[in-house]
Design an enzyme around this catalytic site. Structure first.
Site, PDB file in Angstrom:
ATOM      1  N   GLU A  98      10.614   0.649  10.050  1.00  0.00           N
ATOM      2  CA  GLU A  98      11.618   1.696   9.818  1.00  0.00           C
ATOM      3  C   GLU A  98      10.914   3.006  10.084  1.00  0.00           C
ATOM      4  OE1 GLU A  98      13.256   4.564   8.454  1.00  0.00           O
ATOM      5  OE2 GLU A  98      13.246   3.750   6.417  1.00  0.00           O
ATOM      6  N   CYS A 147      13.703  10.392   6.642  1.00  0.00           N
ATOM      7  CA  CYS A 147      13.733   9.867   8.016  1.00  0.00           C
ATOM      8  C   CYS A 147      15.131   9.987   8.617  1.00  0.00           C
ATOM      9  CB  CYS A 147      13.248   8.430   8.039  1.00  0.00           C
ATOM     10  SG  CYS A 147      14.024   7.426   6.785  1.00  0.00           S
ATOM     11  N   GLU A 171      10.780  15.009  15.387  1.00  0.00           N
ATOM     12  CA  GLU A 171      11.022  14.962  13.947  1.00  0.00           C
ATOM     13  C   GLU A 171      10.097  15.983  13.275  1.00  0.00           C
ATOM     14  OE1 GLU A 171       9.730  11.358  11.803  1.00  0.00           O
ATOM     15  OE2 GLU A 171      11.690  11.366  10.835  1.00  0.00           O
ATOM     16  N   LYS A 198       0.849  -1.210   0.000  1.00  0.00           N
ATOM     17  CA  LYS A 198       0.000   0.000   0.000  1.00  0.00           C
ATOM     18  C   LYS A 198       0.870   1.240   0.000  1.00  0.00           C
ATOM     19  CE  LYS A 198      -1.748   2.639   3.159  1.00  0.00           C
ATOM     20  NZ  LYS A 198      -1.690   3.989   2.548  1.00  0.00           N
TER      21      LYS A 198
HETATM   22  P1  NDP Z   1       2.286   7.630   8.626  1.00  0.00           P
HETATM   23  O1  NDP Z   1       3.173   6.843   9.490  1.00  0.00           O
HETATM   24  O2  NDP Z   1       0.883   7.866   9.073  1.00  0.00           O
HETATM   25  O3  NDP Z   1       2.186   6.974   7.171  1.00  0.00           O
HETATM   26  C1  NDP Z   1       3.005   5.940   6.658  1.00  0.00           C
HETATM   27  C2  NDP Z   1       2.156   4.921   5.916  1.00  0.00           C
HETATM   28  O4  NDP Z   1       1.345   4.178   6.839  1.00  0.00           O
HETATM   29  C3  NDP Z   1       1.173   5.516   4.918  1.00  0.00           C
HETATM   30  O5  NDP Z   1       1.015   4.638   3.832  1.00  0.00           O
HETATM   31  C4  NDP Z   1      -0.079   5.600   5.748  1.00  0.00           C
HETATM   32  O6  NDP Z   1      -1.229   5.756   4.994  1.00  0.00           O
HETATM   33  C5  NDP Z   1      -0.040   4.296   6.506  1.00  0.00           C
HETATM   34  N1  NDP Z   1      -0.797   4.249   7.748  1.00  0.00           N
HETATM   35  C6  NDP Z   1      -1.321   5.276   8.481  1.00  0.00           C
HETATM   36  N2  NDP Z   1      -1.937   4.801   9.586  1.00  0.00           N
HETATM   37  C7  NDP Z   1      -1.791   3.454   9.560  1.00  0.00           C
HETATM   38  C8  NDP Z   1      -2.179   2.393  10.441  1.00  0.00           C
HETATM   39  N3  NDP Z   1      -2.824   2.635  11.582  1.00  0.00           N
HETATM   40  N4  NDP Z   1      -1.854   1.123  10.116  1.00  0.00           N
HETATM   41  C9  NDP Z   1      -1.160   0.857   8.985  1.00  0.00           C
HETATM   42  N5  NDP Z   1      -0.774   1.807   8.120  1.00  0.00           N
HETATM   43  C10 NDP Z   1      -1.070   3.097   8.392  1.00  0.00           C
HETATM   44  O7  NDP Z   1       2.955   9.001   8.312  1.00  0.00           O
HETATM   45  P2  NDP Z   1       2.231  10.358   7.863  1.00  0.00           P
HETATM   46  O8  NDP Z   1       2.193  10.391   6.409  1.00  0.00           O
HETATM   47  O9  NDP Z   1       0.925  10.558   8.568  1.00  0.00           O
HETATM   48  O10 NDP Z   1       3.236  11.444   8.401  1.00  0.00           O
HETATM   49  C11 NDP Z   1       3.191  11.837   9.779  1.00  0.00           C
HETATM   50  C12 NDP Z   1       4.563  12.105  10.291  1.00  0.00           C
HETATM   51  O11 NDP Z   1       5.313  10.903  10.264  1.00  0.00           O
HETATM   52  C13 NDP Z   1       5.378  13.059   9.445  1.00  0.00           C
HETATM   53  O12 NDP Z   1       5.136  14.372   9.813  1.00  0.00           O
HETATM   54  C14 NDP Z   1       6.778  12.628   9.757  1.00  0.00           C
HETATM   55  O13 NDP Z   1       7.224  13.259  10.913  1.00  0.00           O
HETATM   56  C15 NDP Z   1       6.655  11.162  10.016  1.00  0.00           C
HETATM   57  N6  NDP Z   1       7.056  10.333   8.870  1.00  0.00           N
HETATM   58  C16 NDP Z   1       8.215   9.685   8.966  1.00  0.00           C
HETATM   59  C17 NDP Z   1       8.647   8.908   7.922  1.00  0.00           C
HETATM   60  C18 NDP Z   1       9.927   8.194   8.014  1.00  0.00           C
HETATM   61  O14 NDP Z   1      10.355   7.575   7.033  1.00  0.00           O
HETATM   62  N7  NDP Z   1      10.578   8.250   9.131  1.00  0.00           N
HETATM   63  C19 NDP Z   1       7.889   8.775   6.672  1.00  0.00           C
HETATM   64  C20 NDP Z   1       6.632   9.476   6.692  1.00  0.00           C
HETATM   65  C21 NDP Z   1       6.258  10.222   7.760  1.00  0.00           C
HETATM   66  P3  NDP Z   1      -1.676   7.271   4.652  1.00  0.00           P
HETATM   67  O15 NDP Z   1      -0.616   7.836   3.795  1.00  0.00           O
HETATM   68  O16 NDP Z   1      -2.895   7.128   3.917  1.00  0.00           O
HETATM   69  O17 NDP Z   1      -1.842   7.962   5.962  1.00  0.00           O
END
Ligand code: NDP
Length: 478
Positions: free
Chosen positions: A258, A292, A389, A184
């Protein structure tokens, strides 16, 4: 200010063909949802609606997991490593052949500069598939004992910051080890994953080996909690990572997480400062800081702090912010309105808590989501901008006097994904690398990625390793 202006050099978008709407890629074909709904995906640089995609519902997830199971029980798990390798080589070559299209599409959907999607993301995607293609017939010699077995069906959930690259990090090792999968992509960046679905068809990958279902967090949750999956691989926020760890606890599912980071980029007084400045810029302003492992905390030795900061500010005035498809652009758009709100909120908190905020003079486009490169000085370790972050183009600067103080401050974080060290002394690099509690320590460079190198975190940055030989272990029953 830049010494001269560049004429616009926009990359043509005519090479990409974005359809008005997409289905789900299940069982080798694009299908309409059973119980999913539809939502619009936008270009973050212009807010233009690009297409409509499906938010897969529970029955759609069932169908995708069933397709992956059928493909696993069918031919895929019995295919020789050599034959799996052939498919992976084919995928790698198709990514290369379609690299320009993929780079343009990634920049349109994500907001990142074409210079980065063209020169970093897409070449690394191809490199990952090539690298794991090479492992597919050598698993017996990978150090896991003779005849290591795949896990089965993998559920893979990825974020929006490197949509296609994170897809490659997940899909390439899973297939090399003989698993099938359901992936996904993030809600805001589904389009390159859907283009990859087309590449799977072009490669004649057996139906159901790779399934791609779009949707938001609910779809992700349904997928990772599905009883039919044997493995969960997640990249994203620590908060969602925690929920996933809780939901799979006590099940047979193997998990890799991760998660976030708050990396220290440590500059000693003997470092070549001009090079360090380039490394700092690359560390935090690459991909708008949506990384990240970004070097979001600069730790600079007090004796060179003034000189380094003056040089850094000079350098930042030459960065070009704007149209992601312009080949001169250094800083593109913030990926979403939500992420922009978060960056603004934490930057305001930084000011309220007493840090000093600076940005170069820079005109932000009127439409779309934009944030200027920003540097905070006078930051103390207790400030939220030094602990949380931000995931944006925002650098927090702290100083230190001795190497042990640098180590103490660098490790004073709940995260532990990456770190950087800038010094001329090899012995100091080795000493720091041993002391820093971070999965990756870069020396005199930053944000350098290679498929042969394992990547992953300590503490709240997650567990498990992706990349390299270690990355195979996450997809084998070992
Ligand atoms: P999320 O952790 O919510 O999103 C990562 C992925 O997980 C997306 O595909 C998301 O879908 C999906 N997801 C969300 N909720 C669930 C759940 N309960 N169970 C399984 N999968 C889920 O990150 P966000 O995009 O909301 O970003 C929020 C914050 O996270 C950012 O501001 C940043 O600080 C951090 N972040 C860190 C990352 C890293 O690599 N360290 C990467 C991305 C974000 P959907 O996109 O539809 O929400």
């Amino acid at each position: 200010m830049p010494t001269f202006d560049y004429a616009p050099a926009p990359e043509s978008r005519s090479i990409v063909d974005i359809q008005p709407s997409y289905g789900l890629f299940i069982g080798g074909e694009m299908v309409d949802p059973i119980d999913g709904t539809r939502f619009k995906t936008v270009n973050p640089a212009t807010e233009e609606v690009l297409s409509e995609v499906v938010a897969a519902g529970p029955q759609d997830v069932d169908r995708a997991v069933d397709a992956a199971r059928a493909a696993y029980d069918g031919a895929w798990s019995r295919l020789s490593g050599r034959d799996r390798g052939k498919y992976l080589y084919r995928l790698a070559r198709l990514v290369q052949e379609r690299s320009r299209e993929l780079a343009v599409l990634e920049s349109i959907d994500n907001g990142k500069p074409i210079r980065e999607s063209r020169d970093v993301d897409v070449p690394l995607v191809a490199a990952h598939f090539f690298y794991y293609a090479g492992w597919a017939d050598k698993l017996d010699y990978a150090g896991f004992g003779p005849g290591p077995q795949p896990l089965g069906v993998a559920a893979q959930v990825i974020p929006w910051n490197f949509p296609l690259l994170m897809l490659a990090w997940k899909i390439a090792p899973a297939l090399a080890c003989g698993n099938t999968l359901v992936l996904k992509p993030a809600e805001t960046t589904p389009l390159t994953a859907l283009a990859f679905a087309d590449i799977c068809r072009q490669a004649d990958l057996p139906p159901g080996v790779v399934n791609i279902i779009t949707g938001a967090g609910d779809t992700g949750r349904t997928l990772v909690e599905h009883p039919g999956v044997d493995k969960v691989a997640f990249t994203g926020s620590t908060e969602v990572g925690r929920q996933i760890a809780r939901s799979v606890a006590g099940t047979r599912k193997k998990v890799t997480l991760e998660l976030g980071g708050k990396a220290a980029n440590v500059v000693f007084d003997d470092a070549p400062l001009d090079q360090a400045i380039e490394g700092i810029v690359n560390g935090i302003f690459f991909n708008q800081g949506h990384v990240c492992c970004a070097g979001s905390r600069l730790l600079v030795q007090e004796s060179v702090a003034d000189e380094l900061l003056a040089g850094l500010k000079r350098r930042l005035t030459t960065l070009r912010l704007g149209d992601p498809l312009d080949k001169n652009t250094d800083i593109g758009a913030i990926n979403s309105a939500e992420q922009l709100d978060k960056i603004r909120m934490l930057s305001e908190v930084g000011e309220t808590e007493g840090a000093e905020r600076w940005s170069p003079p820079c005109e932000l486009p009127v439409r779309g989501f934009w944030f200027p490169p920003t540097v905070f000085t006078g930051v103390s370790q207790s400030h939220r901008i030094a602990r949380e972050e931000i995931f944006g183009p925002v650098l927090s600067v702290l100083t230190f006097r001795t190497p042990s103080e640098a180590v103490e401050k660098a490790n004073n974080t709940p995260y532990g994904l990456s770190a950087g060290v800038w010094t001329e002394k090899g012995s100091r690099i080795l000493w720091m690398a041993q002391k820093l509690r971070a999965g990756v320590v870069w020396a005199n460079t930053f944000n350098r990625f290679d498929p042969t190198s394992p990547f992953g975190g300590y503490k709240e940055s997650g567990y498990g390793r992706e990349g390299g030989r270690h990355g195979l272990g996450a997809y084998l029953d070992v």
